[in-house]
Structure formats: structure tokens, C-alpha cells
Design a protein around this motif. Structure first.
Motif, short mmCIF file in Angstrom:
data_model
loop_
_atom_site.label_atom_id
_atom_site.label_comp_id
_atom_site.label_asym_id
_atom_site.label_seq_id
_atom_site.Cartn_x
_atom_site.Cartn_y
_atom_site.Cartn_z
N VAL A 1 0.83 -1.20 0.00
CA VAL A 1 0.00 0.00 0.00
C VAL A 1 0.87 1.25 0.00
CG1 VAL A 1 -0.19 -0.10 2.53
CG2 VAL A 1 -1.86 1.22 1.21
N ALA A 2 0.42 2.24 -0.75
CA ALA A 2 1.06 3.56 -0.78
C ALA A 2 0.01 4.60 -0.38
CB ALA A 2 1.62 3.86 -2.16
N PRO A 3 -0.13 4.90 0.90
CA PRO A 3 -1.21 5.78 1.35
C PRO A 3 -1.16 7.17 0.74
CG PRO A 3 -0.19 4.62 3.20
CD PRO A 3 0.68 4.39 2.02
N ASP A 4 0.03 7.62 0.39
CA ASP A 4 0.19 8.98 -0.16
C ASP A 4 0.72 8.97 -1.59
OD1 ASP A 4 -0.60 10.42 2.26
OD2 ASP A 4 1.23 9.59 3.13
N ARG A 5 0.31 7.95 -2.36
CA ARG A 5 0.56 7.89 -3.79
C ARG A 5 2.04 7.85 -4.16
NH1 ARG A 5 -3.81 6.13 -6.20
NH2 ARG A 5 -2.88 6.80 -8.17
N ALA A 6 2.75 6.86 -3.67
CA ALA A 6 4.12 6.65 -4.12
C ALA A 6 4.12 6.28 -5.61
CB ALA A 6 4.78 5.54 -3.31
N ILE A 7 5.23 6.58 -6.27
CA ILE A 7 5.34 6.38 -7.72
C ILE A 7 6.34 5.27 -8.01
CG2 ILE A 7 6.04 7.43 -9.90
CD1 ILE A 7 5.19 10.13 -8.70
N LEU A 8 5.92 4.32 -8.85
CA LEU A 8 6.84 3.34 -9.42
C LEU A 8 7.17 3.79 -10.83
CD1 LEU A 8 5.30 -0.09 -8.34
CD2 LEU A 8 7.47 0.86 -7.58
N ASP A 9 8.46 3.97 -11.13
CA ASP A 9 8.87 4.48 -12.44
C ASP A 9 9.79 3.47 -13.10
OD1 ASP A 9 10.69 6.00 -14.38
OD2 ASP A 9 9.13 7.46 -13.96
#
Length: 361
Positions: free
Chosen positions: A82-90
Motif C-alpha cells: 500500500v502507498a497511502p500517499d501515492r508513491a510512484i513506481l517508475d
């Protein structure tokens, strides 16, 4: 030497009695689910997502703090990522990379991420687990979710897929009872959802497909029962396609606009119900040919240039009621084309507006 055997025997009996009265789960090796944290700055349990996932046990939660993570993640356990604060996978550093891979029987939950610049945003090829993807956005991938040959009852919910080279969801050959709900597909190069050759009972609910290179949903050569409801397809070839399908279809509150055809099926054997639907298309509202299932169309509005309903060589009864059919082409326009149909047709409270033929039988 003093004989210590009676004392050892008494100690062992005491331990056994204690274990016998312990609550379930205390005496065993079970451990409570844990939450491990990830922050690339080093202020959490782990710096990388994959390291935290590898350390997690089934039932654990891996919580990813905000940041850009240039990784490919593989999940083998039934965990929550889970990424509660919108982590980015690039994935811009990878060639043909995959943002998140679900494997085997894992019943994982992936939620809250933005996944961009991968070949596959999420891949679950051949999995059997009941995994879920929620509140996740995939941008600039070849395919948003790549899940062919799955057997689990997976769910995609509150998600979005945009700017893909091919389909938003590619799930051919599946056999589970899966659901896509509250999800948007925008500017996808192929179908919104390509699920050809699948079995199982599926639900597509509250889905928007806008600017697909092909169809909103292509379920050709499928055998399961379908439910499509509260769904909108804009600027695509076809809203829903199901050529050579065998299951029963219930389509409710479907809107198709600025597309060539609203619904296409041929050589299908299941029963079809279409209600509370609006089809505003360039060519044909409903195209059917050589179908053998019973059809019911109710409370539906069809506005098209050439034909409202094309139902050539159908072999079961049709009921159309409380509907409006309007075709606008000056030549060869037909409201309802039911030529060579072998069973009866019933039109009740149906308004047909056509400069050409209203009903061709």
C-alpha cells in the motif's frame, strides 16, 4: 549422586499442562501480522520496496511512503502493498520492465500507487490467487494490467489506465469470476478490456472507456455469463463485442457515444438483455447475426446513421419495448433489420424514426 529424574518428570508434566490450556495460536508458531515501512530516504524499515516485500510474511502489510521508486516488484506472498500517499513506481530505466508482478497463488492487494513507464504496469500471468488492485493508476505502459490465463477471482477497483500502446486490461484465457469496477481507461491503443477466449462469470461495473484504439470490451469466444452495468464507452470502434460467445449477457445502463457500433455479436448462443441503455453511434446501434439466444431490449435509446438494430438470421424470439430508435442517413437507413429471422418479434411502445425503411423483415 542425587536422583533428578522425579524433578525433571514433574517439570515436563507442568509444561505439557500449561501448553494444553493455552489459547489457540499461543502455543503454536503463529505470529501476528506486521506492518513494515519503506522510505528511500532511510527513515523507515527499508529503503527499497522489494526488500520489504521479500521480508514480509503472508498477512503482513508493506507501507510505502511518498517518493519515486525505480524498481520492479515481485510479490509471492499474500500481502498488502500500500502507498497511502501515492508513491510512484517508475520504469523508465528498464527495458520491457514490469511495475508489479503477482505470482502463483498469492492473494495480494496492491493499492494506492502510480505506475508509469513500464511494459506492463501490473502482470499476473497464469496466477490462481484472488488478488486485488485498487486506487492505482497505470500511465504510459504497453499494457496496463496483463493477466492472461488466470484462474482466480481477481478484482480491479477504483483504478485508472491511461496512454497505453495496447489494451488497458489484457486478460485472455481466464477462468475465474473476476470484476472490474469504478475504473477508467483513457487513450488506450487497443481494447479497454480484452478478455477473448475466457470462461467464468464476470462483472464490468461503473467503467469508462474513452478513446480506445479498438473496443470498450472485447469478449469474443467466451463462455461465461456477463454483467455490464453503469458503463460508458466513448470514441471507440465498438462499445461491447462478443462474437461467438456462449454465455448469458445482462447489459444495464450502458452508454456508447461517438463510436462506430454500440454492441456487436454474431454466432452467439446465450440470452441477451439490454435495458436502460443509450447508443449514439455512427453506423449501427446493435449488430447481431446468426444468434440463437433470446433477446430483450427495454427502455433503450438508439441513434445511428445507418441501422438501429441489425438482426439478420437470428433464431430466437426478440422483444423490444419502451424504446426509441432513430436513424439519420438519407439512403439505405433501416430502423430494425430483422430479415431472415426464424422466430417471432415483438415491438411494444417502440418509436422508430427513419427516412428509409422502419422495419425490414
Amino acid at each position: 549422586m542425587r536422583n533428578t529424574r522425579p524433578r525433571l518428570t514433574a517439570l515436563l508434566l507442568s509444561i505439557l499442562l500449561t501448553l494444553a490450556v493455552m489459547p489457540a495460536g499461543v502455543a503454536g508458531t503463529q505470529t501476528a501480522a506486521e506492518t513494515v515501512t519503506v522510505d528511500k530516504s532511510g527513515s523507515a524499515d527499508y529503503r527499497s520496496i522489494q526488500a520489504a516485500v521479500d521480508a514480509a510474511d503472508s498477512g503482513d502489510t508493506v507501507e510505502v511512503r511518498p517518493g519515486i521508486y525505480r524498481e520492479e516488484i515481485r510479490i509471492n506472498e499474500s500481502i498488502t502493498l500500500v502507498a497511502p500517499d501515492r508513491a510512484i513506481l517508475d520504469g523508465s530505466r528498464f527495458v520491457n520492465g514490469t511495475g508489479v508482478t503477482l505470482a502463483g497463488t498469492a492473494e495480494a492487494n496492491v493499492t494506492g500507487f502510480t505506475v508509469r513507464n513500464y511494459r506492463f504496469g501490473l502482470a499476473a500471468n497464469g496466477t490462481s490467487g484472488d488478488w486485488t488492485v485498487t486506487e492505482t493508476t497505470v500511465i504510459a505502459a504497453d499494457v496496463g494490467v496483463y493477466a492472461p490465463n488466470t484462474t482466480g477471482d481477481w478484482t480491479i477497483e477504483d483504478a485508472a489506465v491511461a496512454s497505453t500502446t495496447y489494451s488497458g486490461v489484457f486478460a485472455r484465457g481466464t477462468s475465474g469470476d473476476w470484476t472490474i469496477r469504478d475504473t477508467r481507461f483513457v487513450d488506450v491503443g487497443g481494447d479497454g478490456a480484452d478478455v477473448r477466449g475466457s470462461t467464468g462469470d464476470w462483472t464490468v461495473e461503473a467503467v469508462v472507456v474513452d478513446r480506445s484504439g479498438a473496443d470498450g470490451v472485447d469478449a469474443s469466444s467466451t463462455t461465461g455469463d456477463w454483467t455490464v452495468q453503469n458503463t460508458e464507452v466513448r470514441r471507440s470502434d465498438t462499445g461491447v463485442k462478443a462474437i461467438n460467445s456462449e454465455g448469458n449477457w445482462t447489459v444495464t445502463d450502458l452508454t456508447v457515444t461517438q463510436s462506430d457500433t454500440g454492441l456487436v455479436t454474431a454466432f452467439s448462443t446465450g440470452a441477451w438483455t439490454l435495458e436502460d441503455t443509450t447508443l449514439e453511434t455512427r453506423d449501427i446501434g446493435v449488430f447481431t447475426a446468426r444468434t440463437t439466444g433470446v433477446w430483450t431490449i427495454q427502455n433503450t435509446t438508439i441513434e445511428s446513421r445507418q441501422q438501429g438494430i441489425h438482426a439478420i438470421k437470428t433464431n430466437a424470439s426478440w422483444t423490444v419495448s419502451e424504446s426509441t430508435i432513430s436513424v439519420t442517413a438519407a439512403k439505405n437507413a433501416i430502423g430494425v433489420d430483422a430479415r431472415s429471422a426464424t422466430e417471432g418479434w415483438s415491438l411494444t411502445d417502440v418509436t422508430i424514426e427513419s427516412p428509409g425503411t422502419e422495419v425490414a423483415e
